[in-house]
Design a protein around this motif. Structure first.
Motif, PDB file in Angstrom:
ATOM      1  N   TYR A   1       7.467  -5.146  23.622  1.00 46.66           N
ATOM      2  CA  TYR A   1       7.834  -6.154  22.943  1.00 46.66           C
ATOM      3  C   TYR A   1       9.079  -4.803  21.800  1.00 46.66           C
ATOM      4  N   LEU A   2       8.923  -3.673  22.124  1.00 54.73           N
ATOM      5  CA  LEU A   2      10.267  -2.321  21.208  1.00 54.73           C
ATOM      6  C   LEU A   2      11.154  -2.711  22.260  1.00 54.73           C
ATOM      7  N   HIS A   3      10.954  -3.167  23.524  1.00 51.95           N
ATOM      8  CA  HIS A   3      12.223  -2.009  24.664  1.00 51.95           C
ATOM      9  C   HIS A   3      12.420  -0.695  24.440  1.00 51.95           C
ATOM     10  N   VAL A   4      11.053  -0.256  25.018  1.00 54.32           N
ATOM     11  CA  VAL A   4      11.300   1.306  24.597  1.00 54.32           C
ATOM     12  C   VAL A   4       9.831   2.510  26.186  1.00 54.32           C
ATOM     13  N   HIS A   5      10.353   3.467  25.895  1.00 57.10           N
ATOM     14  CA  HIS A   5       9.430   3.973  27.071  1.00 57.10           C
ATOM     15  C   HIS A   5       7.891   4.570  26.213  1.00 57.10           C
ATOM     16  N   ARG A   6       6.627   4.000  27.079  1.00 57.51           N
ATOM     17  CA  ARG A   6       5.498   4.377  26.577  1.00 57.51           C
ATOM     18  C   ARG A   6       4.998   5.452  26.147  1.00 57.51           C
ATOM     19  N   ASN A   7       6.118   6.249  26.388  1.00 59.04           N
ATOM     20  CA  ASN A   7       5.409   7.707  25.993  1.00 59.04           C
ATOM     21  C   ASN A   7       6.672   7.599  24.268  1.00 59.04           C
ATOM     22  N   THR A   8       7.792   6.807  24.554  1.00 62.92           N
ATOM     23  CA  THR A   8       8.080   6.795  22.928  1.00 62.92           C
ATOM     24  C   THR A   8       6.987   5.793  22.438  1.00 62.92           C
ATOM     25  N   ILE A   9       6.465   5.461  22.020  1.00 63.75           N
ATOM     26  CA  ILE A   9       5.843   4.844  21.712  1.00 63.75           C
ATOM     27  C   ILE A   9       4.692   5.722  20.758  1.00 63.75           C
ATOM     28  N   ASN A  10       3.865   6.560  22.316  1.00 68.87           N
ATOM     29  CA  ASN A  10       2.868   7.497  21.863  1.00 68.87           C
ATOM     30  C   ASN A  10       3.187   9.088  21.171  1.00 68.87           C
ATOM     31  N   TYR A  11       4.420   8.432  21.089  1.00 70.31           N
ATOM     32  CA  TYR A  11       5.392  10.613  20.569  1.00 70.31           C
ATOM     33  C   TYR A  11       5.097   9.765  18.609  1.00 70.31           C
ATOM     34  N   ARG A  12       5.992   8.669  18.237  1.00 67.19           N
ATOM     35  CA  ARG A  12       5.829   8.240  17.938  1.00 67.19           C
ATOM     36  C   ARG A  12       4.636   7.656  16.959  1.00 67.19           C
ATOM     37  N   ILE A  13       3.843   7.276  17.158  1.00 70.04           N
ATOM     38  CA  ILE A  13       2.311   6.939  16.981  1.00 70.04           C
ATOM     39  C   ILE A  13       1.723   8.432  16.883  1.00 70.04           C
ATOM     40  N   ALA A  14       1.817   9.426  16.594  1.00 68.25           N
ATOM     41  CA  ALA A  14       1.478  11.057  16.922  1.00 68.25           C
ATOM     42  C   ALA A  14       2.362  11.072  15.796  1.00 68.25           C
ATOM     43  N   LYS A  15       3.438  11.388  16.079  1.00 63.32           N
ATOM     44  CA  LYS A  15       3.872  11.719  14.239  1.00 63.32           C
ATOM     45  C   LYS A  15       4.016  11.305  13.302  1.00 63.32           C
ATOM     46  N   MET A  16       4.199   9.558  13.428  1.00 62.92           N
ATOM     47  CA  MET A  16       3.079   9.086  11.928  1.00 62.92           C
ATOM     48  C   MET A  16       1.705   9.653  11.171  1.00 62.92           C
ATOM     49  N   ARG A  17       1.256   9.771  12.029  1.00 63.08           N
ATOM     50  CA  ARG A  17      -0.228  10.168  12.065  1.00 63.08           C
ATOM     51  C   ARG A  17       0.175  11.556  10.937  1.00 63.08           C
ATOM     52  N   GLU A  18       0.936  12.635  12.318  1.00 61.99           N
ATOM     53  CA  GLU A  18       1.027  14.052  11.312  1.00 61.99           C
ATOM     54  C   GLU A  18       1.593  13.785  10.221  1.00 61.99           C
ATOM     55  N   LEU A  19       3.054  12.615  10.175  1.00 63.12           N
ATOM     56  CA  LEU A  19       3.777  12.931   8.424  1.00 63.12           C
ATOM     57  C   LEU A  19       2.655  12.064   7.775  1.00 63.12           C
ATOM     58  N   PHE A  20       2.105  11.656   7.630  1.00 63.40           N
ATOM     59  CA  PHE A  20       1.798  10.232   6.942  1.00 63.40           C
ATOM     60  C   PHE A  20       0.059  10.710   6.457  1.00 63.40           C
ATOM     61  N   GLN A  21      -0.800  11.531   7.711  1.00 60.36           N
ATOM     62  CA  GLN A  21      -2.074  11.470   7.563  1.00 60.36           C
ATOM     63  C   GLN A  21      -2.675   9.904   7.749  1.00 60.36           C
ATOM     64  N   LEU A  22      -1.821   8.909   8.693  1.00 58.28           N
ATOM     65  CA  LEU A  22      -3.078   7.684   8.776  1.00 58.28           C
ATOM     66  C   LEU A  22      -4.243   7.967   9.593  1.00 58.28           C
ATOM     67  N   ASP A  23      -5.371   7.289   9.664  1.00 56.25           N
ATOM     68  CA  ASP A  23      -6.740   7.380   9.296  1.00 56.25           C
ATOM     69  C   ASP A  23      -6.637   6.147  10.646  1.00 56.25           C
TER      70      ASP A  23
ATOM     71  N   GLY B   1       0.801  -1.058   0.160  1.00 53.60           N
ATOM     72  CA  GLY B   1       0.202   0.195   0.193  1.00 53.60           C
ATOM     73  C   GLY B   1       0.714   1.565  -0.090  1.00 53.60           C
ATOM     74  N   ARG B   2       0.683   2.150  -0.236  1.00 51.28           N
ATOM     75  CA  ARG B   2       1.682   3.901  -0.670  1.00 51.28           C
ATOM     76  C   ARG B   2       1.737   4.605   0.678  1.00 51.28           C
ATOM     77  N   GLN B   3       0.691   4.163   1.927  1.00 52.15           N
ATOM     78  CA  GLN B   3       0.809   4.829   2.428  1.00 52.15           C
ATOM     79  C   GLN B   3       2.109   4.311   3.487  1.00 52.15           C
ATOM     80  N   ALA B   4       2.064   2.708   3.217  1.00 51.64           N
ATOM     81  CA  ALA B   4       3.032   2.004   4.628  1.00 51.64           C
ATOM     82  C   ALA B   4       4.437   2.428   3.270  1.00 51.64           C
ATOM     83  N   TYR B   5       3.865   2.290   2.002  1.00 51.52           N
ATOM     84  CA  TYR B   5       5.928   2.271   1.046  1.00 51.52           C
ATOM     85  C   TYR B   5       6.136   2.895   1.518  1.00 51.52           C
ATOM     86  N   GLU B   6       5.396   4.667   1.960  1.00 50.19           N
ATOM     87  CA  GLU B   6       6.104   5.513   1.727  1.00 50.19           C
ATOM     88  C   GLU B   6       7.336   5.429   3.530  1.00 50.19           C
ATOM     89  N   LEU B   7       6.453   5.117   4.195  1.00 50.78           N
ATOM     90  CA  LEU B   7       6.615   4.871   5.630  1.00 50.78           C
ATOM     91  C   LEU B   7       8.377   4.218   5.522  1.00 50.78           C
TER      92      LEU B   7
END
Length: 407
Positions: free
Chosen positions: A360-382, A323-329
């Motif tokens: 699973y990724l051995h990171v802080h939950r805030n890091t995951i929240n930041y990444r999800i928010a950033k992906m929504r912003e950069l790639f308009q993920l719904d 898919g286009r969005q996954a490929y852009e990511l």
């Protein structure tokens, strides 16, 4: 060597004497105890006039089969056979104080079993190699005849059925059904096929068959064979229930202890379709590294089906279905050295659990929240849209196949 005894052995074969009688005369000729092992680890015949004063030898002939563990070791023939021997054989000194020598029994390129000679009356070196080879060849012919024409009315062992299924030993469905009738396998019943690679498994235990007994505790009534360097089990489906978490937890602990990884097929009620389900079990092991929870030592094929399906697409064409969005990511990660795509894949596979993704990724939950928010912003993920997330997850799996499981 006593040539009279050799002639008596040849004469017994020409006269059509029974396999037991021929094995007896062969033992007298070699002046050593003999055990003939079938290709399902069963002891087909053994000498009685000459026996090994050895508890392990006595246990095996009384039990009627060699241990599953040592059967797995024999399957490593090419690795363990004697180096420099004129005729192929495997000499083993680890079983007990007496050496054993094994010869493969083959006819028409088919492995029928093994001849086991135990060093007792005379040292191996006291007899020429060609004499052992001669006896092995003669007994292979007799075993072949025994298997083809003897005991036609006997009850067929489930292991015989299973090994013939593995080796394409049935002429057609009718032949299979005839053999099935004389076994305890139930036509139409639900079974599963289990496979584990035994490449790294080595044991010289030839006494108590603990490995087989332990496996039968998990799969009572199951058929177990060694095929090549693989353990193959045909078990009733009710003993491999994916919803029986306690039983599976116990099985997984046992497999970890044995350092085995076991694939489990879908249920099958038509055993004539065995090959397809054996392949499922093998592919479950092969594709295990692609799973999120890949620390388990048992894998159901159902868990890896999507990867098996996608792997049918030529590798060079996989990206066309992304898919286009996954490929852009994916492109963004490549350019910026980020890991957004993998984070998103884990997030979707854990049912959008931030805590589970972070663990699973051995990171802080805030890091995951930041990444999800950033992906929504950069790639308009719904990520609230099922169709969008479904397409993204499938695309992530495609890319995972391209990059490899540890990317």
């Amino acid at each position: 060597m006593d040539q009279t005894k050799k002639w008596q052995l040849v004469q017994a074969s020409l006269n059509g004497e029974s396999l037991d009688q021929i094995v007896e005369k062969a033992a007298l000729f070699l002046n050593s105890p003999l055990v003939i092992i079938g290709n399902t680890s069963n002891i087909v015949a053994h000498s009685t006039a000459i026996t090994a004063p050895d508890e392990t030898w006595r246990q095996a002939v009384e039990r009627g089969y060699i241990t599953l563990e040592f059967s797995a070791t024999l399957s490593k023939w090419d690795q363990l056979k004697d180096k420099g021997a004129r005729y192929e054989c495997m000499t083993v000194s680890q079983i007990s104080g007496r050496r054993r020598r094994f010869y493969r029994l083959t006819m028409h390129s088919q492995l029928l079993g093994y001849m086991n000679v135990t060093e007792a009356g005379e040292a191996f070196d006291a007899t020429g190699e060609e004499e052992y080879y001669f006896v092995a060849q003669l007994i292979a012919k007799e075993l072949y005849t025994h298997m083809k024409f003897s005991d036609s009315g006997r009850k067929t062992k489930n292991e015989d059925i299973l090994l013939d299924l593995v080796n394409d030993g049935f002429v057609n469905r009718g032949h299979f059904i005839d053999c099935l009738r004389s076994s305890s396998l139930r036509p139409g019943a639900a079974y599963r096929v289990l496979c584990a690679d035994l490449t790294g498994f080595l044991s010289y235990n030839a006494g108590k068959d603990s490995f087989k007994l332990e496996l039968l505790r998990f799969f009572p009534g199951g058929a177990i064979v060694i095929a090549g360097q693989a353990l193959v089990i045909l078990a009733e489906a009710r003993h491999c229930d994916p919803h029986d978490s306690e039983r599976l937890k116990e099985l997984d602990g046992y497999l970890k202890k044995k350092k085995l990884v076991c694939g489990i097929s879908d249920p099958v009620s038509d055993l004539f379709a065995f090959k397809r389900y054996r392949k499922q079990a093998i592919n479950a092991v092969r594709l295990r590294p692609y799973l999120l929870a890949n620390d388990r030592n048992h894998i159901f094929y159902d868990e890896v089906k999507v990867y098996d399906l996608l792997s049918q697409i030529p590798r060079s064409e996989l990206m066309y279905y992304c898919g286009r969005q996954a490929y852009e990511l994916y492109q963004y990660d490549q350019a910026q050295q980020t890991c957004y795509l993998n984070t998103l894949m884990v997030y979707l596979q854990t049912n959008r659990s931030v805590n589970a993704t972070a663990r699973y990724l051995h990171v802080h939950r805030n890091t995951i929240n930041y990444r999800i928010a950033k992906m929504r912003e950069l790639f308009q993920l719904d990520l609230e849209s099922f169709s969008v997330t479904n397409q993204i997850l499938l695309s992530c799996q495609l890319i995972k196949l391209i990059e490899g499981p540890h990317s």
